[in-house]
Write an enzyme that holds these catalytic residues in place. Structure first.
Site, PDB file in Angstrom:
ATOM      1  N   SER A   1     175.376  48.054  83.581  1.00  0.00           N
ATOM      2  CA  SER A   1     175.978  47.086  84.507  1.00  0.00           C
ATOM      3  C   SER A   1     175.867  47.431  85.980  1.00  0.00           C
ATOM      4  CB  SER A   1     177.453  46.874  84.165  1.00  0.00           C
ATOM      5  OG  SER A   1     177.565  46.036  83.034  1.00  0.00           O
TER       6      SER A   1
ATOM      7  N   SER B   1     176.830  43.556  84.604  1.00  0.00           N
ATOM      8  CA  SER B   1     177.975  42.761  84.973  1.00  0.00           C
ATOM      9  C   SER B   1     178.382  42.903  86.444  1.00  0.00           C
ATOM     10  CB  SER B   1     179.168  43.147  84.090  1.00  0.00           C
ATOM     11  OG  SER B   1     179.533  44.480  84.340  1.00  0.00           O
TER      12      SER B   1
ATOM     13  N   LYS C   1     183.947  46.126  92.827  1.00  0.00           N
ATOM     14  CA  LYS C   1     183.854  45.240  91.667  1.00  0.00           C
ATOM     15  C   LYS C   1     185.284  44.894  91.256  1.00  0.00           C
ATOM     16  CE  LYS C   1     181.676  45.152  87.055  1.00  0.00           C
ATOM     17  NZ  LYS C   1     180.901  45.957  86.081  1.00  0.00           N
TER      18      LYS C   1
END
Lengths: 94, 486, 479
Positions: free
Chosen positions: B174, B150, B75
Site C-alpha cells: 500500500s 491503499s 494517511k
C-alpha cells in the site's frame, strides 16, 4: 471451492454483519472465487513446517508495573454515540 | 520555482538561508492545494487554519531545525490528536482521536506542519483508493487513472506537489504500489522498525508505516524521525537506530543485486519488465553485481496474504461495534441487532468482504485448512528470502505488474484487483524493508523499481536508491495533471 | 440407583498488580465508572497492548504454588466474540500454550486426604462491566463501565477430580489460601477478585463415561459454590430418574431463590476463532527466572502448618485453620513473639476473635486488635490481673477501639482486686449483711457459699479475684 448461502449466513452472524438477501449471493460468489484461488496453497506440502505466527525473533517484551494517569472521562466518552452517567449506553442485551 | 515545488531538502535550505518563512511555505503549499485539489482529491481533511497557526508559531520560534516549517500529510488511518481520523470509512466519519499515533507525535515534535489527512481505500483495504467511502483520488499523471492504493491520497499529494512528503502504510504494498503508480519514492521499513501505535490496524502482523517523498534523501530524513523503539508498541523493536542519511552514497560498487525470475514472468507487462531491466543494467554499469535468482514460493504469497490479512482484519475491525465511538445504527432494538446493522451500514463492501473471508478462515473446522496452512506457507516464503539474502545484498524487481490502471477498470472481480499486489505482498509476508523508486515511463505513466533488503537493513536500500537517483532524472519529472475528469 | 458426582472448577483470579495487564491504568477496585480507563483498555482504534511483567511473575508464582509445570514458551491468542463490555470484541487470552499446566493441590474432607489435579492456568484480560436496570432480560438498556477491562486474570482449570460439593469447597478454600500465601491475589470473592464456574455432571457408580455436564456461573461465595452444586446434582439425579433428558448448557446461580437457572443465551454455538495475537511477541520463560521466583516465594501454608504444629504442639485441625490465610498466620506468629503458649493464642483467635469478626463480617486484615495487645492480654490473665471472664470484656473493647488491654483496664478500672486486705473488708461486710446465709452455711448448707461469693462479686462489680474470695470466705466462715 464454493461456499453456500447457509455458510455465508453463518459467517455473517459470527462477524456481526447484517446481510441483505441479494448481498448473500454476492458474498458467496466473491468468497468462493477467493477461496478457490487460495486453494492453490494445497499444492504445497507443508508437512513439518512450523507455522510462522511472529515474524520478529523477539520475546518477552514487557512494561513495568507502573500506574499512569487514566484518560479524562469526558475525553474518552467524547466520541461515544450515546452516554449516560459516565458510561456508554447500549440497547437491551436480549 | 514556487516553494510548493521544492523537496523537503530544498525547503530546509530555503528556511536556513532565510529566503522564506514557514508561513510562506505553508501558504504556498495551501495555494497549490487550492489550485489542484479539485482534480486530485487527495485530502479527506485539510486544516488550513491549524497549518497557518503551526507555521506562525514555528516562525516565532526562530531558528529552523529538523522538520521545522515543513508541511506534510498523514494517511487518514494514522491517528492525529484533535483532527478527524476517518480511515475513509462511514464508520469513523466523525471520529476525532484525543491521542496521536507515535509517528504523528514524532513528526509534530520535530516541527513538521500537519496540513491534513489523506485519502485511502477504506481501512487500507484496496489497491486503487476507489474503495474510499468518500471519493476516489486521481493519478496526477492522468486523472482518468487511479493513484494506486491503499495510500493513494498520500502518493498523489506528493506527486502533485501538494505536499513535500507524506506518511502512508504498507500491509501488502500500500505504500510501494501507489508510489510506483504516481512516480514518487515510497518506502516501507522493516516490520518492527516503526511504531504502529495509533495507526488503525488492518493486518497487525503485516502493517508498517511508509514514507512518500520526491527524493531518496527526504525519505531518509523522515525515517530518522519516525523510526525507533516505542514502548507503546511491543513489536517495535529495540535496535540501534542508524542515521539513515548516512547511507546516501553514490556507490553501489560490488553490491550484490539479485533479481528473482518469478518477478519477471507472465502477468507482468513487458514494458514494465523492460524498464526494470534497464535499471538493472544501470546498476551493472555503476559497478554492482547483478544475478538472476529464484524465489520459488513467490506465487503463493498472494493467496497466503488473502488468508492472513483478512483473518487478522476480522479481529482488528471487530471493535467497530457502535458502542464507544463511530457510527451507530440507532434503530436496532437490541445489542446484537445494533452490532450487526451498525457494521453492515458503517463498512463498505470490500471491508465487509474481507471481514467475511477472514472470519471464515478462522472459523471452527477451517482454521487448519486455511489460516494455519497460510502461516506455514508464510514461513516458506520467508525462507526463500533468507536463502537469497545469504548471498545477495539486495533484491531488485518491478513494484507492480503494470502502470496505473483506469478508474473503474478493475471494480468487480476482486481477484483482478488483488493481482496488483502480487509483487509487493511477499515483502510484507517476510517482514522485510521494501522501496519503490521511479525508474522510467510507459506511455506517460511512471514505472516503479522495487528494492527489497534484508530485515533492518534499510541502509542498503537507501544507498542503492540514492545511487540510482544520482544517475537518473525520473524523480524530477512533473505530472501535468492531464486527462479528462470522470 | 446410586450416583457419583463429577465436578471440575474453573476459577478466575485477579492478580494484584498495580496496573492493568496491557496498559498503565490503575488496577484498583471500586472507582467511579470509566475513570480507570485509557484508549488501550477501551479498545480505541490503533491501540496496542504491552504486557505487564509483574503479571507474568505473579502467574509463575501462582503456578509454583499450585505445583504446576511452568511453560518454557507461551504466547497470547485472541478469543473473538462480540459483547458490549468487551471493547476490542476479542479477549486477549492464551489458547493452546498456557503459562502453567499439570499441577495439583491437596485437600482434606472429613479427615480424608485427596489430591486434585489442575489441568492448566492461563493469563487473560478481564472484560468491563455491564450495568442493567433490573435484570438482564427486563432492562430497557444497559450501561458499560470499562474500569475492569484489562484487569489481569489467571484462569485456573481443575481436572474433573472433585466428587462432592464439600470437596469443591475445600478445593476453593485451599486454592485461595495458596494464592494468598503466594501473594499474587487478594482473592476477595465479594469484589470479584476470585470467581468460580463449576462444571457438574453425575453418573451411576461404576460408569466410566461422564454424564451430561452443565456449567454453573455466578458463584460469588464458598457457600454459593456448595449450595449451587448440591442443587444442580439433585436436579441432574431427579432428571435421570424421571427419564428426562439433560442438556449441556450454561446455568446461573440465583442467590435469592437458591436455584440454578438456564441462561438460554441464543443456542448459537460459540466459535471463538482463536488465533495468535500478532501484537504480542511470545514469552520465553527461562528456568533461571522460574528459580529466582521460586526462591522469592514466601512460606506456603503446608510448611507453615507443619511448623506451628511442631513448635507449639497445635492440633492438625487448629494449625489448618490458622494457615487458611497469610494474615491469620502472621497474626498468630506475631503473638507468639510476646506470649509463649501457642495453643492459648490459637484458642483465643479461633474462639473469641473469630466470633467477633464474624459478627461484624470482617476479616483478620480489618481487625483492630494488634497481635502484641492480644499477647499482653494473655499475660495479664496469667499474672492474675484480670480474670478470664473480664478478659472477654477487655477483648471486646480491644476489638472495638484497638486500645491496649493495659490502657483499657486502667481507664475503666477493670483491674482484678487481688489485695487480701481489701477483699477481707468487703467479705466481712457481706457476712455481716447476710446473717441468714451464714446461718444456713453453718447448718451444713454448703451451697450458701455460692450466694455469698456472688454478693462479694456484686459488691466489687465482678473485679474480685474469685480464687482469693473463696479462700478468704471459707476462712472467715469457719473461724
Amino acid at each position: 471451492m464454493t461456499i453456500s448461502i447457509k455458510e455465508v449466513e453463518h459467517v455473517a452472524v459470527l462477524a456481526r454483519l447484517q446481510l441483505k438477501e441479494n448481498e448473500k449471493e454476492k458474498y458467496a460468489r466473491h468468497m468462493g472465487s477467493v477461496l478457490q484461488y487460495v486453494d492453490k496453497l494445497n499444492q504445497l506440502d507443508t508437512e513439518g513446517v512450523e507455522p510462522l505466527d511472529h515474524i520478529l525473533p523477539v520475546f518477552n517484551v514487557f512494561r513495568e508495573d507502573q500506574v499512569k494517569p487514566a484518560s479524562n472521562r469526558e475525553e474518552i466518552l467524547a466520541n461515544a454515540p450515546l452516554v449516560e452517567a459516565g458510561q456508554y449506553k447500549v440497547p437491551k442485551i436480549i | 520555482m514556487e516553494l510548493y515545488e521544492l523537496t523537503l531538502r530544498e525547503l530546509q535550505q530555503v528556511l536556513h538561508k532565510g529566503e522564506a518563512s514557514a508561513t510562506d511555505i505553508t501558504k504556498s503549499v495551501l495555494g497549490r492545494i487550492h489550485e489542484v485539489e479539485e482534480k486530485i482529491k487527495a485530502f479527506i481533511t485539510l486544516d488550513e487554519e491549524g497549518a497557518i497557526n503551526q507555521a506562525q508559531q514555528c516562525d516565532a520560534r526562530g531558528a529552523y531545525s529538523g522538520l521545522d516549517g515543513i508541511p506534510y500529510g498523514l494517511k487518514d488511518l494514522i491517528c492525529s490528536q484533535g483532527m478527524k481520523t476517518t480511515c475513509a470509512s462511514r464508520m469513523l466519519e466523525n471520529f476525532v482521536p484525543f491521542y496521536d499515533a507515535t509517528v504523528a507525535a514524532r513528526l509534530k515534535a520535530a516541527g513538521g506542519i500537519l496540513l491534513g489527512k489523506l485519502n485511502l481505500d477504506e481501512f487500507a483495504m484496496g489497491s486503487s483508493t476507489e474503495q474510499s467511502a468518500f471519493f476516489p483520488t486521481r493519478n496526477p499523471w492522468d486523472l482518468t487513472r487511479v493513484p494506486g492504493g491503499s495510500s493513494g491520497g498520500s502518493a498523489a499529494a506528493v506527486a502533485a506537489r501538494e505536499l513535500p512528503f507524506a506518511l502512508g502504510t504498507d500491509t501488502g504494498g500500500s505504500t510501494r504500489q501507489p508510489a510506483s503508480y504516481c512516480g514518487v519514492i515510497g518506502f516501507k521499513p522493516t516490520y518492527g522498525r516503526v511504531s504502529r501505535y495509533g495507526v488503525v490496524a488492518y493486518a497487525s502482523s503485516l502493517d508498517q508505516v511508509g514514507v512518500f517523498s520526491r527524493e531518496v534523501g527526504d525519505c531518509a530524513q523522515v525515517l530518522n524521525i519516525i523510526a525507533g523503539k516505542d514502548p507503546l508498541d511491543s513489536t517495535c523493536v529495540e535496535l540501534e537506530k542508524p542515521d539513515f542519511t548516512s547511507f546516501l552514497k553514490d556507490d553501489v560498487k560490488d553490491l550484490k543485486i539479485a533479481y528473482p525470475r518469478e518477478y519477471f514472468q507472465k502477468g507482468i507487462d513487458s514494458g514494465v519488465k523492460d524498464t526494470v531491466k534497464q535499471a538493472l543494467l544501470k546498476y551493472e554499469e555503476l559497478g554492482a553485481i547483478v544475478e538472476e535468482v529464484s524465489l520459488p514460493h513467490s506465487e503463493y504469497a498472494l493467496p497466503t496474504y488473502y488468508l492472513v490479512a483478512p483473518a487478522e482484519a476480522s479481529a482488528n475491525l471487530a471493535r467497530f461495534d457502535g458502542v464507544r465511538y463511530g457510527f451507530r445504527d440507532f434503530q436496532a432494538e437490541n445489542v446484537v441487532g445494533m452490532f450487526s446493522s451498525t457494521r453492515a451500514e458503517g463498512f463498505g463492501d470490500e471491508v465487509k468482504m474481507r471481514i467475511m473471508l477472514g472470519t471464515y478462515a478462522l472459523s471452527s473446522g477451517y482454521y487448519d485448512a486455511y489460516y494455519l496452512k497460510a502461516l506455514k506457507v508464510r514461513r516458506l516464503i520467508k525462507e526463500d528470502f533468507d536463502n537469497v539474502f545469504a548471498k545477495f545484498d539486495l533484491i531488485v524487481a518491478p513494484t507492480t505488474p503494470t502502470t496505473a490502471f483506469k478508474l473503474g477498470e478493475q471494480v468487480g472481480d476482486p481477484l483482478t484487483l488483488y493481482m496488483n499486489d502480487i509483487l509487493t505482498v511477499p515483502v510484507n509476508m517476510a517482514g522485510l524493508p521494501g522501496m519503490s523508486i521511479p525508474c522510467g515511463f510507459l506511455e506517460g505513466m511512471p514505472v516503479g523499481l522495487q528494492l527489497i533488503g534484508r530485515a533492518f537493513d534499510e541502509g542498503t536500500l537507501l544507498r542503492a536508491a540514492y545511487a540510482f537517483e544520482q544517475h537518473s532524472d525520473y524523480h524530477q519529472a512533473k505530472p501535468d495533471l492531464g486527462g479528462e475528469l470522470i | 440407583m446410586n450416583f457419583e458426582t463429577v465436578i471440575g472448577l474453573e476459577i478466575h483470579v485477579e492478580l494484584k498488580t498495580r496496573s492493568k495487564i496491557f496498559c498503565s491504568c490503575s488496577n484498583e477496585f471500586g472507582a467511579e465508572p470509566n475513570t480507570n480507563v485509557c484508549p488501550i483498555c477501551s479498545g480505541f482504534p490503533g491501540m496496542l497492548p504491552v504486557l505487564n511483567q509483574q503479571v507474568v511473575e505473579y502467574a509463575i508464582k501462582a503456578g509454583l504454588a499450585l505445583n504446576c509445570e511452568i511453560a518454557d514458551y507461551c504466547k497470547f491468542d485472541r478469543k473473538n466474540y462480540f459483547y458490549p463490555d468487551l471493547p476490542k470484541a476479542y479477549q486477549i487470552s492464551q489458547f493452546d500454550l498456557p503459562i502453567c499446566k499439570k499441577g495439583y493441590l491437596d485437600i482434606e474432607v472429613d479427615g480424608v486426604k485427596k489430591r486434585i489435579g489442575i489441568t492448566r492456568a492461563h493469563l487473560e484480560e478481564d472484560a468491563g462491566k455491564l450495568v442493567h436496570q433490573g435484570t438482564i432480560s427486563s432492562t430497557p438498556f444497559s450501561l458499560v463501565d470499562l474500569n475492569r477491562s484489562g484487569v489481569p486474570l489467571l484462569e485456573i482449570v481443575s481436572e474433573p477430580d472433585l466428587r462432592s460439593s464439600k470437596e469443591a469447597r475445600a478445593y476453593m478454600e485451599k486454592l485461595r489460601s495458596l494464592l494468598l500465601f503466594a501473594g499474587v491475589s487478594d482473592c476477595k470473592m465479594e469484589e470479584g477478585s476470585l470467581r468460580c464456574d463449576a462444571n457438574v455432571s453425575v453418573r451411576p457408580y461404576g460408569q466410566k463415561t461422564l454424564g451430561t455436564r452443565t456449567e454453573i456461573k455466578n458463584l460469588n461465595s464458598f457457600r454459593a459454590v456448595e449450595k449451587a452444586i448440591d442443587f444442580e446434582v439433585q436436579r441432574h439425579i431427579e432428571a435421570i430418574e424421571d427419564g428426562e433428558e439433560l442438556i449441556q448448557e450454561t446455568r446461573t446461580w440465583e442467590e435469592d431463590q437458591q436455584i440454578t437457572r438456564s441462561m438460554r443465551s441464543k443456542e448459537e454455538a460459540h466459535d471463538y476463532r482463536y488465533f495468535p495475537d500478532p501484537d504480542l511477541p511470545p514469552l520465553r520463560i527461562s528456568r533461571e527466572w522460574v528459580n529466582d521466583l521460586r526462591l522469592s516465594m514466601p512460606e506456603m501454608p503446608e510448611q507453615a502448618r507443619e511448623r506451628i504444629m511442631d513448635q507449639f504442639g497445635l492440633s492438625a485441625y487448629d494449625a489448618g485453620l490458622l494457615t487458611l490465610s497469610p494474615d491469620l498466620l502472621a497474626f498468630f506468629d506475631e503473638c507468639t513473639h510476646y506470649y509463649h503458649d501457642g495453643k492459648i493464642i490459637a484458642n483465643w483467635m479461633m474462639g473469641e476473635m473469630s466470633k467477633l469478626l464474624n459478627q461484624k463480617n470482617l476479616d483478620i486484615g480489618q481487625c483492630r486488635i494488634r497481635p502484641a495487645h492480644m499477647a499482653e492480654m494473655l499475660n495479664l490473665i496469667d499474672q492474675g490481673r484480670i480474670s478470664g471472664k473480664m478478659a472477654k470484656e477487655v477483648f471486646q473493647v480491644m476489638f472495638d477501639t484497638g486500645s491496649s488491654p493495659e490502657a483499657i483496664i486502667k481507664e475503666r478500672g477493670m483491674e482484678q482486686i487481688s489485695d487480701e486486705a481489701t477483699l477481707e473488708k468487703i467479705i466481712l461486710e457481706v457476712i455481716a449483711n447476710n446473717p441468714g446465709a451464714v446461718e444456713d452455711y453453718r447448718n451444713g448448707k454448703k451451697k450458701a457459699t455460692g450466694f455469698l461469693v456472688g454478693q462479694v462479686m456484686q459488691a466489687t462489680r465482678g473485679q474480685a479475684n474469685p480464687a482469693l474470695v473463696n479462700q478468704i470466705l471459707a476462712r472467715k466462715l469457719n473461724s
